[in-house]
Design an enzyme around this catalytic site. Sequence first.
Site, PDB file in Angstrom:
ATOM      1  N   ASP A  65       0.878  -1.183   0.000  1.00  0.00           N
ATOM      2  CA  ASP A  65       0.000   0.000   0.000  1.00  0.00           C
ATOM      3  C   ASP A  65       0.912   1.229   0.000  1.00  0.00           C
ATOM      4  O   ASP A  65       2.143   1.113   0.094  1.00  0.00           O
ATOM      5  CB  ASP A  65      -0.892   0.001   1.261  1.00  0.00           C
ATOM      6  CG  ASP A  65      -1.812   1.218   1.330  1.00  0.00           C
ATOM      7  OD1 ASP A  65      -2.376   1.602   0.281  1.00  0.00           O
ATOM      8  OD2 ASP A  65      -1.950   1.813   2.414  1.00  0.00           O
ATOM      9  N   SER A  66       0.284   2.402  -0.063  1.00  0.00           N
ATOM     10  CA  SER A  66       1.056   3.641  -0.034  1.00  0.00           C
ATOM     11  C   SER A  66       1.654   3.922   1.353  1.00  0.00           C
ATOM     12  O   SER A  66       2.600   4.691   1.466  1.00  0.00           O
ATOM     13  CB  SER A  66       0.151   4.813  -0.421  1.00  0.00           C
ATOM     14  OG  SER A  66      -0.902   4.918   0.513  1.00  0.00           O
ATOM     15  N   CYS A 111      -4.552  -1.735  -1.585  1.00  0.00           N
ATOM     16  CA  CYS A 111      -4.733  -0.312  -1.876  1.00  0.00           C
ATOM     17  C   CYS A 111      -5.820  -0.163  -2.938  1.00  0.00           C
ATOM     18  O   CYS A 111      -5.681  -0.683  -4.050  1.00  0.00           O
ATOM     19  CB  CYS A 111      -3.416   0.266  -2.391  1.00  0.00           C
ATOM     20  SG  CYS A 111      -3.548   1.968  -2.912  1.00  0.00           S
ATOM     21  N   GLU A 154      -2.193   8.690   8.594  1.00  0.00           N
ATOM     22  CA  GLU A 154      -0.720   8.611   8.588  1.00  0.00           C
ATOM     23  C   GLU A 154      -0.130   9.418   9.748  1.00  0.00           C
ATOM     24  O   GLU A 154       0.955   9.129  10.224  1.00  0.00           O
ATOM     25  CB  GLU A 154      -0.151   9.101   7.244  1.00  0.00           C
ATOM     26  CG  GLU A 154      -0.467   8.191   6.052  1.00  0.00           C
ATOM     27  CD  GLU A 154       0.306   6.865   6.043  1.00  0.00           C
ATOM     28  OE1 GLU A 154       1.451   6.823   6.512  1.00  0.00           O
ATOM     29  OE2 GLU A 154      -0.257   5.856   5.566  1.00  0.00           O
ATOM     30  N   CYS A 184     -11.066   2.598   0.848  1.00  0.00           N
ATOM     31  CA  CYS A 184      -9.654   2.951   1.014  1.00  0.00           C
ATOM     32  C   CYS A 184      -9.184   2.191   2.238  1.00  0.00           C
ATOM     33  O   CYS A 184      -9.874   2.197   3.273  1.00  0.00           O
ATOM     34  CB  CYS A 184      -9.496   4.459   1.237  1.00  0.00           C
ATOM     35  SG  CYS A 184      -7.807   4.929   1.697  1.00  0.00           S
ATOM     36  N   HIS A 220      -7.038   2.737   4.377  1.00  0.00           N
ATOM     37  CA  HIS A 220      -6.797   3.537   5.584  1.00  0.00           C
ATOM     38  C   HIS A 220      -8.080   3.719   6.415  1.00  0.00           C
ATOM     39  O   HIS A 220      -8.009   3.930   7.617  1.00  0.00           O
ATOM     40  CB  HIS A 220      -6.284   4.941   5.216  1.00  0.00           C
ATOM     41  CG  HIS A 220      -4.839   5.001   4.818  1.00  0.00           C
ATOM     42  ND1 HIS A 220      -4.377   4.527   3.603  1.00  0.00           N
ATOM     43  CD2 HIS A 220      -3.753   5.508   5.452  1.00  0.00           C
ATOM     44  CE1 HIS A 220      -3.063   4.745   3.519  1.00  0.00           C
ATOM     45  NE2 HIS A 220      -2.669   5.337   4.626  1.00  0.00           N
TER      46      HIS A 220
HETATM   47  N1  DGL Z   1      -4.791   3.123   1.248  1.00  0.00           N
HETATM   48  C1  DGL Z   1      -4.823   3.414  -0.137  1.00  0.00           C
HETATM   49  C2  DGL Z   1      -6.173   3.151  -0.731  1.00  0.00           C
HETATM   50  O1  DGL Z   1      -6.782   2.179  -0.359  1.00  0.00           O
HETATM   51  C3  DGL Z   1      -4.082   4.642  -0.603  1.00  0.00           C
HETATM   52  C4  DGL Z   1      -4.424   5.939   0.010  1.00  0.00           C
HETATM   53  C5  DGL Z   1      -3.526   7.061  -0.477  1.00  0.00           C
HETATM   54  O2  DGL Z   1      -2.310   6.895  -0.443  1.00  0.00           O
HETATM   55  O3  DGL Z   1      -4.052   8.093  -0.888  1.00  0.00           O
HETATM   56  O4  DGL Z   1      -6.631   3.831  -1.618  1.00  0.00           O
END
Ligand code: DGL
Length: 269
Positions: free
Chosen positions: A13-14, A76, A156, A188, A190
């Site tokens: 993931d990011s 992600c 984050e 997402c 996150h």
């Molecule tokens: N967690 C990721 C997602 O599911 C990426 C979020 C991001 O870096 O903007 O989209």
Amino acid sequence: MEDITKRPIGIFDSGVGGLTVVKEILKELPKEDIVYFGDTARVPYGSKSKEVVYNFSCQIINFLLEKNVKMIIIACNTVSSNCYEELRQKFPNVPIIEVLGQGVNSAISYTKNKKIGVIGTEATIKSGRYEQKIKENLKEAKVYSRACPLFVPIVEEGCLNDNISYWVSKKYIEDFKEFDIDTLILGCTHYPLLKDSISNFVGENINIINPAIPTALTVKKYLIENNIQNLYGGKCEFFVSDKNDKFDFISSMILNKECNAEKINIEKY
Ligand code: DGL
């Protein structure tokens, strides 16, 4: 001959968001070895173009293949929604499972009134992929999508379910009530970390879908069907593109175990 069952699962993931997927994988498959990569130097992905997200993902998959992974999980939604097909074509020799399709299947099986909400990053919502996939499987569905760009930086920063995430959730979600949705997809990885804040504003009796949960079940099914489940491992390794204390701190909190990520130069892949 090499025993493929012992090879790790690669997950990326990011940043820390994909750890919500690792958490569910560890519940279902506690004896799998895992190599996780969080692209902490380049987070967020959600405000970037498809081309950039694709190139970052290729570098990460090359890195994970060097780690000899037996499969890859795209933890992600931004990558899933923008470049899953392209990545499968580019890397045909490794099985790749993504989160988006799993979230869609769950939402479709839950919804009764066929009104489904989706929240995600700007890039995910702009791709229209959730809406398209939902309607492919449930023609009459009404889909209400919204980008929530502040959620990723909040997570984050480690502001999980505090005042800040409460007020930002209010700003983004409150008027979703008007749409009479009965299902909301956290599009997402996150966002499950903000579920308590988000659930304040969606109204009662709404199914909040965390795609990480069906993803873990799909991975388990795949490993069992292909006879490549590891029953003797359980080691997790974490890699990042930039090292800061926050990653280790938040990871330890999410996974309930000590995490000490190693910084690597992802640009060289
Ligand atoms: N967690 C990721 C997602 O599911 C990426 C979020 C991001 O870096 O903007 O989209």
